[in-house]
Design a protein around this motif. Structure first.
Motif, PDB file in Angstrom:
ATOM      1  N   ASP A 257      42.264  52.031  44.480  1.00  0.00           N
ATOM      2  CA  ASP A 257      42.483  50.676  43.957  1.00  0.00           C
ATOM      3  C   ASP A 257      42.915  49.772  45.101  1.00  0.00           C
ATOM      4  O   ASP A 257      44.080  49.794  45.515  1.00  0.00           O
ATOM      5  N   ALA A 258      41.990  48.996  45.608  1.00  0.00           N
ATOM      6  CA  ALA A 258      42.251  48.161  46.783  1.00  0.00           C
ATOM      7  C   ALA A 258      43.348  47.135  46.521  1.00  0.00           C
ATOM      8  O   ALA A 258      44.194  46.896  47.386  1.00  0.00           O
ATOM      9  N   ALA A 259      43.358  46.528  45.347  1.00  0.00           N
ATOM     10  CA  ALA A 259      44.367  45.504  45.048  1.00  0.00           C
ATOM     11  C   ALA A 259      45.765  46.105  45.019  1.00  0.00           C
ATOM     12  O   ALA A 259      46.713  45.530  45.556  1.00  0.00           O
ATOM     13  N   ALA A 260      45.917  47.269  44.409  1.00  0.00           N
ATOM     14  CA  ALA A 260      47.226  47.930  44.363  1.00  0.00           C
ATOM     15  C   ALA A 260      47.639  48.381  45.761  1.00  0.00           C
ATOM     16  O   ALA A 260      48.805  48.242  46.149  1.00  0.00           O
ATOM     17  N   ALA A 261      46.706  48.914  46.526  1.00  0.00           N
ATOM     18  CA  ALA A 261      47.016  49.377  47.873  1.00  0.00           C
ATOM     19  C   ALA A 261      47.416  48.217  48.783  1.00  0.00           C
ATOM     20  O   ALA A 261      48.256  48.383  49.664  1.00  0.00           O
ATOM     21  N   ALA A 262      46.844  47.057  48.567  1.00  0.00           N
ATOM     22  CA  ALA A 262      47.152  45.891  49.400  1.00  0.00           C
ATOM     23  C   ALA A 262      48.601  45.449  49.244  1.00  0.00           C
ATOM     24  O   ALA A 262      49.147  44.788  50.127  1.00  0.00           O
ATOM     25  N   ARG A 263      49.233  45.833  48.153  1.00  0.00           N
ATOM     26  CA  ARG A 263      50.634  45.476  47.923  1.00  0.00           C
ATOM     27  C   ARG A 263      51.593  46.506  48.512  1.00  0.00           C
ATOM     28  O   ARG A 263      52.793  46.415  48.328  1.00  0.00           O
ATOM     29  N   SER A 264      51.058  47.479  49.225  1.00  0.00           N
ATOM     30  CA  SER A 264      51.847  48.558  49.807  1.00  0.00           C
ATOM     31  C   SER A 264      51.674  48.551  51.316  1.00  0.00           C
ATOM     32  O   SER A 264      50.556  48.394  51.813  1.00  0.00           O
TER      33      SER A 264
ATOM     34  N   ILE B 292      37.391  51.290  46.662  1.00  0.00           N
ATOM     35  CA  ILE B 292      36.727  50.738  47.835  1.00  0.00           C
ATOM     36  C   ILE B 292      36.589  51.863  48.863  1.00  0.00           C
ATOM     37  O   ILE B 292      37.428  52.746  48.942  1.00  0.00           O
ATOM     38  N   GLY B 293      35.518  51.828  49.607  1.00  0.00           N
ATOM     39  CA  GLY B 293      35.323  52.816  50.658  1.00  0.00           C
ATOM     40  C   GLY B 293      34.221  53.797  50.332  1.00  0.00           C
ATOM     41  O   GLY B 293      33.361  53.525  49.497  1.00  0.00           O
ATOM     42  N   GLU B 294      34.263  54.945  50.986  1.00  0.00           N
ATOM     43  CA  GLU B 294      33.217  55.956  50.874  1.00  0.00           C
ATOM     44  C   GLU B 294      33.566  56.985  49.796  1.00  0.00           C
ATOM     45  O   GLU B 294      34.205  57.992  50.077  1.00  0.00           O
ATOM     46  N   ALA B 295      33.119  56.732  48.592  1.00  0.00           N
ATOM     47  CA  ALA B 295      33.413  57.630  47.476  1.00  0.00           C
ATOM     48  C   ALA B 295      32.717  58.983  47.623  1.00  0.00           C
ATOM     49  O   ALA B 295      33.097  59.941  46.962  1.00  0.00           O
ATOM     50  N   GLU B 296      31.748  59.079  48.509  1.00  0.00           N
ATOM     51  CA  GLU B 296      31.031  60.339  48.701  1.00  0.00           C
ATOM     52  C   GLU B 296      31.632  61.190  49.823  1.00  0.00           C
ATOM     53  O   GLU B 296      31.078  62.230  50.172  1.00  0.00           O
ATOM     54  N   LEU B 297      32.792  60.835  50.355  1.00  0.00           N
ATOM     55  CA  LEU B 297      33.335  61.542  51.511  1.00  0.00           C
ATOM     56  C   LEU B 297      33.730  62.988  51.237  1.00  0.00           C
ATOM     57  O   LEU B 297      33.925  63.754  52.175  1.00  0.00           O
ATOM     58  N   LEU B 298      33.808  63.415  49.978  1.00  0.00           N
ATOM     59  CA  LEU B 298      34.162  64.805  49.671  1.00  0.00           C
ATOM     60  C   LEU B 298      33.031  65.571  49.000  1.00  0.00           C
ATOM     61  O   LEU B 298      33.231  66.697  48.535  1.00  0.00           O
ATOM     62  N   GLU B 299      31.840  64.997  48.936  1.00  0.00           N
ATOM     63  CA  GLU B 299      30.725  65.656  48.255  1.00  0.00           C
ATOM     64  C   GLU B 299      30.372  66.999  48.875  1.00  0.00           C
ATOM     65  O   GLU B 299      30.065  67.949  48.160  1.00  0.00           O
ATOM     66  N   ASP B 300      30.431  67.105  50.198  1.00  0.00           N
ATOM     67  CA  ASP B 300      30.090  68.377  50.833  1.00  0.00           C
ATOM     68  C   ASP B 300      31.140  69.466  50.579  1.00  0.00           C
ATOM     69  O   ASP B 300      30.906  70.636  50.845  1.00  0.00           O
ATOM     70  N   PHE B 301      32.277  69.085  50.011  1.00  0.00           N
ATOM     71  CA  PHE B 301      33.306  70.052  49.616  1.00  0.00           C
ATOM     72  C   PHE B 301      33.296  70.304  48.111  1.00  0.00           C
ATOM     73  O   PHE B 301      34.188  70.946  47.576  1.00  0.00           O
ATOM     74  N   GLY B 302      32.309  69.747  47.405  1.00  0.00           N
ATOM     75  CA  GLY B 302      32.157  70.026  45.984  1.00  0.00           C
ATOM     76  C   GLY B 302      32.732  68.989  45.040  1.00  0.00           C
ATOM     77  O   GLY B 302      32.807  69.231  43.835  1.00  0.00           O
ATOM     78  N   LEU B 303      33.136  67.825  45.543  1.00  0.00           N
ATOM     79  CA  LEU B 303      33.659  66.775  44.668  1.00  0.00           C
ATOM     80  C   LEU B 303      32.708  65.571  44.709  1.00  0.00           C
ATOM     81  O   LEU B 303      32.732  64.779  45.652  1.00  0.00           O
ATOM     82  N   PRO B 304      31.855  65.452  43.685  1.00  0.00           N
ATOM     83  CA  PRO B 304      30.894  64.340  43.680  1.00  0.00           C
ATOM     84  C   PRO B 304      31.577  62.988  43.517  1.00  0.00           C
ATOM     85  O   PRO B 304      32.658  62.879  42.935  1.00  0.00           O
ATOM     86  N   ARG B 305      30.920  61.972  44.050  1.00  0.00           N
ATOM     87  CA  ARG B 305      31.469  60.613  44.012  1.00  0.00           C
ATOM     88  C   ARG B 305      31.769  60.157  42.595  1.00  0.00           C
ATOM     89  O   ARG B 305      32.750  59.472  42.360  1.00  0.00           O
ATOM     90  N   GLU B 306      30.932  60.542  41.626  1.00  0.00           N
ATOM     91  CA  GLU B 306      31.137  60.124  40.240  1.00  0.00           C
ATOM     92  C   GLU B 306      32.475  60.607  39.714  1.00  0.00           C
ATOM     93  O   GLU B 306      33.153  59.912  38.967  1.00  0.00           O
ATOM     94  N   ARG B 307      32.869  61.808  40.105  1.00  0.00           N
ATOM     95  CA  ARG B 307      34.152  62.355  39.652  1.00  0.00           C
ATOM     96  C   ARG B 307      35.309  61.687  40.381  1.00  0.00           C
ATOM     97  O   ARG B 307      36.337  61.375  39.787  1.00  0.00           O
TER      98      ARG B 307
END
Length: 170
Positions: free
Chosen positions: A72-79, A129-144
């Motif tokens: 959540d980019a908006a929440a992260a921006a407040r941190s 925001i960002g690369e939601a597919e960064l863990l796909e090669d470890f078995g966690l698809p972007r959709e999840r």
């Protein structure tokens, strides 16, 4: 309250270490910290979570540029820790290249006022925001990854097969 941990992928599986972000001021600092947790330029994941409001993952593969996902980019921006992850590149902004001069008394001079329609001053939109597919090669698809909410880091660790390892440093 925040939680931060590093997960390093090794020949023997995942190794986790709790980490403090007190001395981390930039993404480069966090990337260096992650690289320091790797023995052989293995993949290292830096997890940052703030009270189930948002989480971020920085993936560092050897000397490659870090890959980032923030729930959540908006929440992260407040941190202050979220601001480390929300780079201009990730937000699709041009870096500020303002010429700012510091007088001898330490005050800044020469910084122009921003117009109301200046996009660099806008808050990031809510949502991932960002690369939601960064863990796909470890078995966690972007959709999840995109739908994780409560205990997201636990669900990610479970998908990676290192839930007990991460929980040991929590």
């Amino acid at each position: 309250m925040y939680f931060a941990a590093l997960l390093a992928r090794t020949e023997d599986g995942w190794e986790a270490s709790d980490t403090e972000l007190d001395d981390v001021e930039t993404l480069a600092d966090l990337t260096d910290l992650a690289r320091g947790a790797s023995l052989d330029d293995d993949t290292v994941l830096a997890f940052v979570e703030q009270e189930d409001a948002w989480f971020g993952i920085v993936r560092v593969d050897g000397e490659e540029d870090p890959r980032i996902y923030v729930s959540d980019a908006a929440a992260a921006a407040r941190s202050s820790y979220g601001e480390i992850l929300l780079t201009d590149e990730l937000l699709g902004r041009e870096p500020d290249d303002l010429d700012v001069f510091v007088d001898l008394d330490g005050t800044e001079e020469g910084e122009p006022e921003r117009d109301e329609d200046d996009s660099a001053g806008e808050a990031p939109p809510p949502g991932p925001i960002g690369e939601a597919e960064l863990l796909e090669d470890f078995g966690l698809p972007r959709e999840r990854l995109l739908v994780l909410e409560e205990d997201a880091l636990g669900a990610i660790a479970e998908a990676l097969g290192c839930e007990e390892t991460l929980e040991a440093v929590r």
